[in-house]
Design a protein around this motif. Structure first.
Motif, short mmCIF file in Angstrom:
data_model
loop_
_atom_site.label_atom_id
_atom_site.label_comp_id
_atom_site.label_asym_id
_atom_site.label_seq_id
_atom_site.Cartn_x
_atom_site.Cartn_y
_atom_site.Cartn_z
N CYS A 35 49.51 86.64 193.60
CA CYS A 35 48.36 85.77 193.81
C CYS A 35 48.53 85.05 195.15
O CYS A 35 49.05 83.92 195.21
CB CYS A 35 48.23 84.79 192.66
N GLU A 36 48.10 85.70 196.21
CA GLU A 36 48.32 85.16 197.54
C GLU A 36 47.58 83.84 197.76
O GLU A 36 48.03 83.01 198.57
CB GLU A 36 47.90 86.18 198.59
N ALA A 37 46.49 83.62 197.06
CA ALA A 37 45.74 82.38 197.24
C ALA A 37 46.54 81.14 196.85
O ALA A 37 46.28 80.04 197.34
CB ALA A 37 44.43 82.44 196.44
N LEU A 38 47.52 81.32 195.97
CA LEU A 38 48.38 80.20 195.56
C LEU A 38 49.46 79.89 196.59
O LEU A 38 50.02 78.79 196.59
CB LEU A 38 49.05 80.50 194.22
N GLU A 39 49.77 80.85 197.43
CA GLU A 39 51.01 80.78 198.18
C GLU A 39 51.03 79.74 199.29
O GLU A 39 52.07 79.13 199.57
CB GLU A 39 51.35 82.18 198.70
N ALA A 40 49.87 79.51 199.93
CA ALA A 40 49.84 78.53 201.02
C ALA A 40 50.21 77.14 200.52
O ALA A 40 50.91 76.38 201.20
CB ALA A 40 48.46 78.51 201.66
N GLY A 41 49.78 76.83 199.30
CA GLY A 41 50.07 75.52 198.75
C GLY A 41 51.44 75.38 198.12
O GLY A 41 51.88 74.27 197.81
N LEU A 42 52.13 76.51 197.93
CA LEU A 42 53.42 76.49 197.25
C LEU A 42 54.59 76.88 198.16
O LEU A 42 55.74 76.57 197.84
CB LEU A 42 53.38 77.42 196.03
N GLY A 43 54.31 77.56 199.23
CA GLY A 43 55.37 77.88 200.19
C GLY A 43 56.28 79.01 199.79
O GLY A 43 57.39 79.14 200.29
N GLU A 283 46.15 76.22 179.59
CA GLU A 283 46.64 75.03 178.91
C GLU A 283 47.85 74.49 179.67
O GLU A 283 48.46 75.20 180.49
CB GLU A 283 46.96 75.34 177.46
N PRO A 284 48.23 73.24 179.42
CA PRO A 284 49.30 72.63 180.22
C PRO A 284 50.60 73.41 180.22
O PRO A 284 51.25 73.53 181.27
CB PRO A 284 49.46 71.25 179.58
N SER A 285 50.99 73.97 179.09
CA SER A 285 52.26 74.71 179.03
C SER A 285 52.29 75.87 180.03
O SER A 285 53.34 76.23 180.55
CB SER A 285 52.49 75.26 177.62
N ALA A 286 51.13 76.46 180.28
CA ALA A 286 51.05 77.62 181.16
C ALA A 286 51.18 77.26 182.63
O ALA A 286 51.36 78.15 183.47
CB ALA A 286 49.73 78.36 180.92
N ALA A 287 51.07 75.98 182.95
CA ALA A 287 51.18 75.52 184.34
C ALA A 287 52.57 75.01 184.67
O ALA A 287 52.80 74.54 185.79
CB ALA A 287 50.14 74.43 184.60
N LEU A 288 53.50 75.09 183.74
CA LEU A 288 54.83 74.52 183.98
C LEU A 288 55.54 75.20 185.14
O LEU A 288 56.23 74.54 185.93
CB LEU A 288 55.67 74.63 182.70
N GLY A 289 55.38 76.51 185.29
CA GLY A 289 56.04 77.20 186.39
C GLY A 289 55.54 76.72 187.74
O GLY A 289 56.33 76.47 188.66
N ILE A 290 54.23 76.59 187.87
CA ILE A 290 53.66 76.09 189.13
C ILE A 290 54.13 74.66 189.37
O ILE A 290 54.46 74.27 190.50
CB ILE A 290 52.12 76.17 189.09
N ALA A 291 54.18 73.85 188.30
CA ALA A 291 54.65 72.47 188.43
C ALA A 291 56.08 72.43 188.98
O ALA A 291 56.41 71.57 189.81
CB ALA A 291 54.58 71.76 187.09
N ALA A 292 56.91 73.35 188.53
CA ALA A 292 58.31 73.37 188.99
C ALA A 292 58.39 73.66 190.49
O ALA A 292 59.21 73.07 191.20
CB ALA A 292 59.11 74.41 188.20
N ILE A 293 57.55 74.56 190.97
CA ILE A 293 57.53 74.85 192.41
C ILE A 293 57.04 73.63 193.18
O ILE A 293 57.62 73.25 194.22
CB ILE A 293 56.65 76.07 192.72
N LEU A 294 55.99 72.99 192.69
CA LEU A 294 55.44 71.81 193.36
C LEU A 294 56.49 70.71 193.50
O LEU A 294 56.50 69.98 194.50
CB LEU A 294 54.23 71.28 192.58
N GLU A 295 57.36 70.58 192.51
CA GLU A 295 58.34 69.49 192.53
C GLU A 295 59.59 69.82 193.36
O GLU A 295 60.37 68.92 193.67
CB GLU A 295 58.76 69.13 191.10
#
Length: 331
Positions: A35-43, A283-295
């Motif tokens: 999902c390349e669209a996510l990558e600019a914001g996640l690095g 749902e929130p549980s499904a976003a935990l991986g993205i949250a880990a990258i953000l932090e």
């Protein structure tokens, strides 16, 4: 693919492959894409394993298919489980197709949309005036009193084997990736996928992610002993356990390279990113991986990360509040 022996876990690659053969194909070979669209914001490079593209909108159907096929095969007619919502839906779906009488115990504070779907799928539903741990106790009481099968998510190896089939699909079809981020609740998903990844792609780092407001299993992993908490405080209801199961922790200690905690604000930011850049309502549980990258962007910089998007059963009104989207009246 050469297999590396993962000594000491309850899981087994041959049994996981056998589990795949009894799971309804509707749950298998879920979308996996970069999902390349996510990558600019996640690095970092990000691939998504989308476990919401099935009739129960979560990965749980893989495990309940294994459970239900075994029960139907040995003539069992009834089964009960405790659920925050997703397991109950999945067991109801799998049981309905095999003529099983399914009962689900849940907290009356569980997500209403999940409870409605359990009822719609024909399962009996009992609500308790407490949290998920109280529901687990009540389900165990029902099983003893009525002499029927109790399905305990993560403890029952079938639920882990079913979840582990996701790992088979990751290592068989993904382009080269070096990290997998897995939501950590009871542990079936983390131990199942983690076992397969370590057995078949041992160089990949397995990182489990849990909310700061429901940290019991993560604390247990770091301290190498069961650590319980008195309460939970997180919107990620699907992973909000307080009492880790010892056998599951033992497996997790052998297959996870790290377990991290993330803040609620990061979970919400991850949900919003998945909506805005991937078109995914989760749902929130499904976003935990993205949250880990953000932090911890520095940790993941330059890596290719796979995150398992594990469920999309969310209360619509709560979702709009969390991600800040306006809802059209009457929609």
């Amino acid at each position: 693919m050469e297999e590396t022996r993962v000594e000491g876990t309850r899981l087994d690659i041959d049994r996981i492959r056998a589990a795949r053969r009894v799971i309804d194909p509707v749950f298998l070979d879920t979308p996996l894409y970069r999902c390349e669209a996510l990558e600019a914001g996640l690095g970092c490079a990000v691939s998504v394993k989308l476990e919401t593209a099935n009739p129960v909108r979560s990965f749980k159907g893989r495990g309940t298919e294994v459970v239900a096929s075994q029960l139907a095969g040995n003539g069992s007619g009834a089964v009960v489980c405790a659920s925050a919502g997703n397991l109950g839906q999945a067991l109801a779906w799998s049981g309905r197709g095999r003529g099983l009488d399914v009962a689900v115990v849940a907290s009356r504070f569980a997500t209403a949309a999940k409870l409605d779907r359990i009822r719609a799928l024909g399962a009996g539903l009992e609500l308790v005036d407490g949290d998920h741990e109280m529901a687990r106790e009540r389900a165990a009481d029902i099983a003893r009193y009525e002499g029927i099968r109790l399905v305990e998510d993560s403890l029952d190896i079938e639920t882990c084997d079913g979840a582990a089939t996701i790992g088979l699909e990751l290592v068989d079809t993904a382009p080269s990736f070096d990290t997998v981020l897995i939501a950590l609740g009871g542990g079936a998903l983390a131990t199942g996928v983690g076992h397969v990844v370590k057995a078949l792609s041992p160089g990949v780092e397995v990182i489990c992610v849990q909310p700061l407001g429901a940290p019991a299993m993560t604390h247990s992993w770091h301290q190498r002993r069961v650590v319980t908490t008195e309460s939970t405080d997180t919107i990620a209801d699907g992973v909000a356990g307080r009492r880790p199961i010892p056998a599951v922790l033992d497996d997790l200690l052998l297959v996870a390279d790290d377990a991290v905690l993330v803040r609620e604000a990061s979970i919400i930011a991850g949900m919003r990113m998945l909506l805005d850049h991937a078109g995914l309502v989760v749902e929130p549980s499904a976003a935990l991986g993205i949250a880990a990258i953000l932090e911890d962007r520095d940790r993941f910089a330059g890596r290719h990360v796979v995150t398992v998007v594990c469920g999309s059963n969310v209360d619509v009104d709560a979702y709009h509040r969390w991600v800040g989207t306006a809802r059209v009246p009457g929609a």
